[in-house]
Write a protein that holds these residues in place. Structure first.
Motif, short mmCIF file in Angstrom:
data_model
loop_
_atom_site.label_atom_id
_atom_site.label_comp_id
_atom_site.label_asym_id
_atom_site.label_seq_id
_atom_site.Cartn_x
_atom_site.Cartn_y
_atom_site.Cartn_z
N ASN A 1 -7.17 2.47 2.60
CA ASN A 1 -6.64 1.50 1.64
C ASN A 1 -5.73 0.49 2.33
O ASN A 1 -5.68 -0.68 1.95
CB ASN A 1 -5.87 2.20 0.52
CG ASN A 1 -5.72 1.32 -0.71
OD1 ASN A 1 -6.57 0.48 -1.00
ND2 ASN A 1 -4.65 1.50 -1.44
N VAL B 1 0.83 -1.21 0.00
CA VAL B 1 0.00 0.00 0.00
C VAL B 1 0.86 1.26 0.00
O VAL B 1 0.64 2.19 -0.78
CB VAL B 1 -0.96 0.02 1.22
CG1 VAL B 1 -1.60 1.39 1.37
CG2 VAL B 1 -2.04 -1.04 1.03
N GLU C 1 -3.10 3.83 -7.01
CA GLU C 1 -4.49 3.58 -6.61
C GLU C 1 -5.31 4.86 -6.71
O GLU C 1 -6.45 4.86 -7.20
CB GLU C 1 -4.52 3.03 -5.18
CG GLU C 1 -5.91 2.86 -4.59
CD GLU C 1 -6.67 1.69 -5.18
OE1 GLU C 1 -7.89 1.61 -4.95
OE2 GLU C 1 -6.06 0.87 -5.89
N GLN D 1 0.32 3.37 -3.37
CA GLN D 1 -0.87 4.19 -3.17
C GLN D 1 -1.10 5.24 -4.26
O GLN D 1 -2.25 5.45 -4.67
CB GLN D 1 -0.82 4.86 -1.79
CG GLN D 1 -2.05 5.69 -1.43
CD GLN D 1 -3.32 4.86 -1.34
OE1 GLN D 1 -3.26 3.64 -1.23
NE2 GLN D 1 -4.46 5.53 -1.38
N ASN E 1 -6.42 -3.40 2.20
CA ASN E 1 -5.44 -4.34 1.67
C ASN E 1 -4.96 -5.34 2.70
O ASN E 1 -4.62 -6.48 2.34
CB ASN E 1 -4.25 -3.57 1.07
CG ASN E 1 -4.47 -3.25 -0.39
OD1 ASN E 1 -4.18 -4.04 -1.28
ND2 ASN E 1 -5.01 -2.07 -0.66
N ASP F 1 -13.81 -0.97 1.41
CA ASP F 1 -13.51 -0.68 0.01
C ASP F 1 -14.38 0.46 -0.50
O ASP F 1 -13.91 1.34 -1.22
CB ASP F 1 -13.74 -1.94 -0.84
CG ASP F 1 -13.28 -1.76 -2.28
OD1 ASP F 1 -12.29 -1.04 -2.50
OD2 ASP F 1 -13.91 -2.33 -3.18
N LYS G 1 -13.12 3.66 1.08
CA LYS G 1 -11.84 4.03 0.44
C LYS G 1 -12.09 4.70 -0.90
O LYS G 1 -11.50 5.75 -1.20
CB LYS G 1 -10.98 2.78 0.28
CG LYS G 1 -9.61 3.02 -0.33
CD LYS G 1 -9.57 2.88 -1.85
CE LYS G 1 -10.02 1.52 -2.31
NZ LYS G 1 -9.95 1.42 -3.80
#
Length: 303
Positions: A180, A128, A135, A132, A184, A234, A237
């Motif tokens: 996140n 992560v 993402e 990140q 994860n 999720d 996030k």
């Protein structure tokens, strides 16, 4: 991973990392439209306008996106998605066995639940922090729609990196790290542990051989368990990365305005995506690392 037969040569760390990265990218290319549909369903209700397109069910969302914004929109953010998989999957899957051995004590075996969870926590967290920014860019590009304004916020992947860094600072690229990270850690522990345990149980009880059918069944079960546990965080996030409020405010707003069911928005596409992604990734991963080790053996024998 566990369950290799005695005739198989244990793959090296380099082989695991390479195989995980390639397999994850293949899975991402195939399942990316499902991920885009999931994001659109998750953010639905975030902004209520008369012009807003309403999405219903998975195939309906994909069809609506293709009709209203073009088929290419289903793959908006794919470059960032592939960059994300290279960093995420290579670390969390490729390094998981190595980290698992590190956490193994003298009384434990490398297949113990404790060492698996510890390895999942560690590799998931490292993945992560390193990945990140990819993402953030991926979600922003998937969420943006030209139907809500004359000009999109970002024109492409690298344009998004530049604009986020210049307007929000470098910290903007790490926005949503906390939710996140939570997501994860849940996914990594549930997905990898469930997959390993299911595969080991199927092989040990001689229900299936350590081959494609076994990998398929294990991946589907791991995908379902992971989706159930990770769906609420999720959704939070995705909402947080795509909008300005803090994580607690984001979650509280969802609860008060949309009800508890909002935390499971996009559950079906999430399972479709994660389940199919798991199947493709794990099957490719298992086969690729075996073929690479066979090729290595052949070269070693030849020399």
């Amino acid at each position: 991973m566990v369950g290799l037969t005695a005739s198989d040569v244990p793959p090296t760390m380099a082989v695991k990392i390479f195989s995980a990265g390639v397999a994850a990218c293949v899975a991402d290319v195939i399942t990316f439209p499902l991920d885009t549909a999931k994001v659109r369903l998750q953010i639905q209700g975030e902004c209520q306008t008369t012009r807003a397109v309403r999405y219903k069910v998975v195939l309906g969302t994909i069809t609506t996106l293709a009709k209203t914004e073009g088929p290419g929109k289903l793959y908006s953010g794919l470059p960032a998605g592939l960059q994300r998989q290279i960093s995420f999957a290579s670390l969390r899957i490729g390094l998981c066995d190595t980290v698992q051995e590190f956490f193994t004590t003298g009384k434990e075996t490398a297949s113990s639940l404790g060492s698996k969870v510890s390895a999942g926590l560690t590799t998931g967290g490292v993945a992560v922090f390193t990945g990140q920014p990819t993402e953030v860019v991926k979600v922003r590009l998937q969420a943006q729609s030209h139907l809500h304004g004359p000009k999109p916020r970002y024109t492409g992947t690298y344009n998004a990196y530049r604009i986020i860094a210049t307007t929000e600072g470098l910290t903007g690229l790490w926005k949503g790290t906390t939710p996140n990270l939570t997501r994860n850690v849940i996914i990594n522990c549930t997905e990898l542990v469930t997959y390993d345990l299911m595969k080991a149980a199927l092989v040990k009880n001689k229900l299936l051989a350590d081959d494609v059918p076994c990998h398929f069944v294990s991946a589907v079960i791991a995908g379902f368990c992971t989706t159930v546990l990770s769906s609420p965080v999720d959704v939070v996030k995705t909402r947080f990365v795509n909008s300005p409020p803090s994580v607690p405010n984001c979650a509280m707003t969802m609860l008060t305005k949309e009800g508890p069911s909002a935390f499971f928005k996009g559950f079906v596409p999430s399972f479709w995506r994660l389940g199919s992604w798991n199947v493709i990734m794990f099957v490719c991963f298992e086969q690729l690392k075996r073929e690479l080790m066979k090729s290595r053996q052949t070269v070693d024998c030849a020399t």
